[in-house]
Design a protein around this motif. Structure first.
Motif, PDB file in Angstrom:
ATOM      1  N   LEU A 116      14.163 -14.822 -15.562  1.00  0.00           N
ATOM      2  CA  LEU A 116      12.841 -14.341 -15.153  1.00  0.00           C
ATOM      3  C   LEU A 116      12.705 -12.847 -15.429  1.00  0.00           C
ATOM      4  N   ALA A 117      11.492 -12.462 -15.806  1.00  0.00           N
ATOM      5  CA  ALA A 117      11.164 -11.059 -16.025  1.00  0.00           C
ATOM      6  C   ALA A 117      10.163 -10.621 -14.968  1.00  0.00           C
ATOM      7  N   LEU A 118      10.130  -9.347 -14.725  1.00  0.00           N
ATOM      8  CA  LEU A 118       9.146  -8.740 -13.832  1.00  0.00           C
ATOM      9  C   LEU A 118       8.419  -7.688 -14.659  1.00  0.00           C
ATOM     10  N   VAL A 119       7.124  -7.889 -14.874  1.00  0.00           N
ATOM     11  CA  VAL A 119       6.339  -6.982 -15.713  1.00  0.00           C
ATOM     12  C   VAL A 119       5.295  -6.262 -14.874  1.00  0.00           C
ATOM     13  N   GLY A 120       4.890  -5.119 -15.348  1.00  0.00           N
ATOM     14  CA  GLY A 120       3.863  -4.327 -14.673  1.00  0.00           C
ATOM     15  C   GLY A 120       3.737  -2.967 -15.328  1.00  0.00           C
ATOM     16  N   SER A 121       3.374  -2.963 -16.595  1.00  0.00           N
ATOM     17  CA  SER A 121       3.333  -1.699 -17.346  1.00  0.00           C
ATOM     18  C   SER A 121       2.387  -0.687 -16.703  1.00  0.00           C
ATOM     19  N   GLY A 122       1.244  -1.137 -16.167  1.00  0.00           N
ATOM     20  CA  GLY A 122       0.318  -0.212 -15.506  1.00  0.00           C
ATOM     21  C   GLY A 122       0.964   0.461 -14.310  1.00  0.00           C
ATOM     22  N   PHE A 123       1.658  -0.326 -13.494  1.00  0.00           N
ATOM     23  CA  PHE A 123       2.344   0.232 -12.327  1.00  0.00           C
ATOM     24  C   PHE A 123       3.458   1.181 -12.755  1.00  0.00           C
ATOM     25  N   PHE A 124       4.278   0.767 -13.720  1.00  0.00           N
ATOM     26  CA  PHE A 124       5.391   1.605 -14.145  1.00  0.00           C
ATOM     27  C   PHE A 124       4.917   2.919 -14.771  1.00  0.00           C
ATOM     28  N   LEU A 144       1.702 -17.238  -8.675  1.00  0.00           N
ATOM     29  CA  LEU A 144       2.405 -17.256  -7.396  1.00  0.00           C
ATOM     30  C   LEU A 144       3.393 -16.093  -7.289  1.00  0.00           C
ATOM     31  N   GLN A 145       4.033 -15.756  -8.391  1.00  0.00           N
ATOM     32  CA  GLN A 145       5.082 -14.755  -8.380  1.00  0.00           C
ATOM     33  C   GLN A 145       4.532 -13.392  -8.782  1.00  0.00           C
ATOM     34  N   LYS A 146       3.778 -12.784  -7.859  1.00  0.00           N
ATOM     35  CA  LYS A 146       3.181 -11.479  -8.133  1.00  0.00           C
ATOM     36  C   LYS A 146       3.030 -10.719  -6.825  1.00  0.00           C
ATOM     37  N   ILE A 147       2.889  -9.419  -6.957  1.00  0.00           N
ATOM     38  CA  ILE A 147       2.595  -8.565  -5.806  1.00  0.00           C
ATOM     39  C   ILE A 147       1.558  -7.546  -6.239  1.00  0.00           C
ATOM     40  N   ASP A 148       0.488  -7.435  -5.457  1.00  0.00           N
ATOM     41  CA  ASP A 148      -0.563  -6.436  -5.718  1.00  0.00           C
ATOM     42  C   ASP A 148      -0.136  -5.122  -5.080  1.00  0.00           C
ATOM     43  N   ILE A 149      -0.347  -4.035  -5.807  1.00  0.00           N
ATOM     44  CA  ILE A 149       0.080  -2.720  -5.337  1.00  0.00           C
ATOM     45  C   ILE A 149      -1.100  -1.758  -5.399  1.00  0.00           C
ATOM     46  N   THR A 150      -1.338  -1.071  -4.299  1.00  0.00           N
ATOM     47  CA  THR A 150      -2.366  -0.034  -4.254  1.00  0.00           C
ATOM     48  C   THR A 150      -1.678   1.294  -3.990  1.00  0.00           C
ATOM     49  N   ILE A 151      -1.952   2.266  -4.836  1.00  0.00           N
ATOM     50  CA  ILE A 151      -1.478   3.627  -4.595  1.00  0.00           C
ATOM     51  C   ILE A 151      -2.672   4.442  -4.154  1.00  0.00           C
ATOM     52  N   GLU A 152      -2.599   4.983  -2.951  1.00  0.00           N
ATOM     53  CA  GLU A 152      -3.698   5.780  -2.404  1.00  0.00           C
ATOM     54  C   GLU A 152      -3.438   7.256  -2.583  1.00  0.00           C
ATOM     55  N   LYS A 180       0.875  -1.172   0.000  1.00  0.00           N
ATOM     56  CA  LYS A 180       0.000   0.000   0.000  1.00  0.00           C
ATOM     57  C   LYS A 180       0.911   1.221   0.000  1.00  0.00           C
ATOM     58  N   LEU A 181       0.881   1.967  -1.095  1.00  0.00           N
ATOM     59  CA  LEU A 181       1.744   3.125  -1.267  1.00  0.00           C
ATOM     60  C   LEU A 181       0.918   4.405  -1.213  1.00  0.00           C
ATOM     61  N   LYS A 182       1.578   5.513  -0.887  1.00  0.00           N
ATOM     62  CA  LYS A 182       0.908   6.811  -0.853  1.00  0.00           C
ATOM     63  C   LYS A 182       1.386   7.656  -2.025  1.00  0.00           C
ATOM     64  N   SER A 183       0.448   8.235  -2.728  1.00  0.00           N
ATOM     65  CA  SER A 183       0.781   9.122  -3.830  1.00  0.00           C
ATOM     66  C   SER A 183       1.600  10.296  -3.292  1.00  0.00           C
ATOM     67  N   GLY A 184       2.690  10.625  -3.984  1.00  0.00           N
ATOM     68  CA  GLY A 184       3.553  11.725  -3.572  1.00  0.00           C
ATOM     69  C   GLY A 184       4.697  11.296  -2.672  1.00  0.00           C
ATOM     70  N   ARG A 185       4.769  10.030  -2.314  1.00  0.00           N
ATOM     71  CA  ARG A 185       5.835   9.524  -1.447  1.00  0.00           C
ATOM     72  C   ARG A 185       6.932   8.899  -2.300  1.00  0.00           C
ATOM     73  N   TYR A 186       8.180   9.041  -1.865  1.00  0.00           N
ATOM     74  CA  TYR A 186       9.356   8.527  -2.568  1.00  0.00           C
ATOM     75  C   TYR A 186       9.698   7.149  -2.014  1.00  0.00           C
ATOM     76  N   TYR A 187       9.848   6.160  -2.886  1.00  0.00           N
ATOM     77  CA  TYR A 187      10.111   4.787  -2.467  1.00  0.00           C
ATOM     78  C   TYR A 187      11.367   4.246  -3.145  1.00  0.00           C
ATOM     79  N   GLU A 188      12.010   3.306  -2.448  1.00  0.00           N
ATOM     80  CA  GLU A 188      13.130   2.573  -3.028  1.00  0.00           C
ATOM     81  C   GLU A 188      12.864   1.082  -2.817  1.00  0.00           C
ATOM     82  N   VAL A 189      13.096   0.288  -3.854  1.00  0.00           N
ATOM     83  CA  VAL A 189      12.917  -1.166  -3.749  1.00  0.00           C
ATOM     84  C   VAL A 189      14.078  -1.858  -4.450  1.00  0.00           C
TER      85      VAL A 189
END
Length: 173
Positions: free
Chosen positions: A105-113, A165-173, A86-95
């Motif tokens: 293996l690839a990690l895709v998520g065009s909507g998130f990016f 199995l290899q996924k993560i759901d992300i919500t930006i509030e 759960k992320l907040k809009s306007g916040r700076y993140y590092e992963v």
């Protein structure tokens, strides 16, 4: 004076805080008082924080940063201990994204990016400042670190293509 959200964001990135109300000097002028340009200058000191909690660097301030749990790319294993962020809009993140080399293996998520502003991607000490990305693919073991600001609220996902199995759901509030 009307400012669009884009203009406010741009001013925030440049000046380090939301623009000050460039207020009603019109009323003062009409009353006969002298308006001067100094009344419109923002006073920002290097270690000063505005009411928003941002320092002189605005959204990029150290106080606005948060490290996310590491994502691990490994054949047949989940990406993370938790299946959601759960992320907040306007916040700076590092992963950090670590691949163990067990499989290509690839990690895709065009909507998130497209819902974030990517500051940089660091791979083996090389800093990359992309306009946008669609996916990251690891052909062998390695680590990539992505620094970004969450922008567009919504529900998104990062995943290894074809894996539930290899996924993560992300919500930006």
């Amino acid at each position: 004076m009307h400012l669009t959200l884009t203009a406010i964001l741009a001013l925030t990135l440049v000046f380090g805080s939301a623009p000050l109300a460039l207020a009603d000097n019109h009323a003062e002028s009409a009353a006969g008082s002298e308006g001067n340009a100094a009344g419109h200058v923002m006073d920002i000191e290097d270690d000063d924080e505005s009411e928003t909690g941002f320092g002189a660097a605005g959204l990029l301030s150290r106080g606005n940063r948060e490290d996310l749990p590491t994502l691990t790319l490994s054949a047949g294993m989940p990406l993370a201990d938790s299946g959601e962020w759960k992320l907040k809009s306007g916040r700076y993140y590092e992963v950090e994204i670590e691949a163990d080399g067990s499989q290509e293996l690839a990690l895709v998520g065009s909507g998130f990016f497209r819902a974030i502003w990517i500051d940089e991607i660091v791979i083996e000490g090389i800093e990359i400042r992309p306009m946008a990305i669609d996916s990251l693919e690891f052909d062998e073991a390695g680590t990539a670190e992505i620094s970004f600001i969450a922008i567009k609220p919504g529900a998104y996902m990062l995943q290894v293509p074809g894996s539930s199995l290899q996924k993560i759901d992300i919500t930006i509030e």
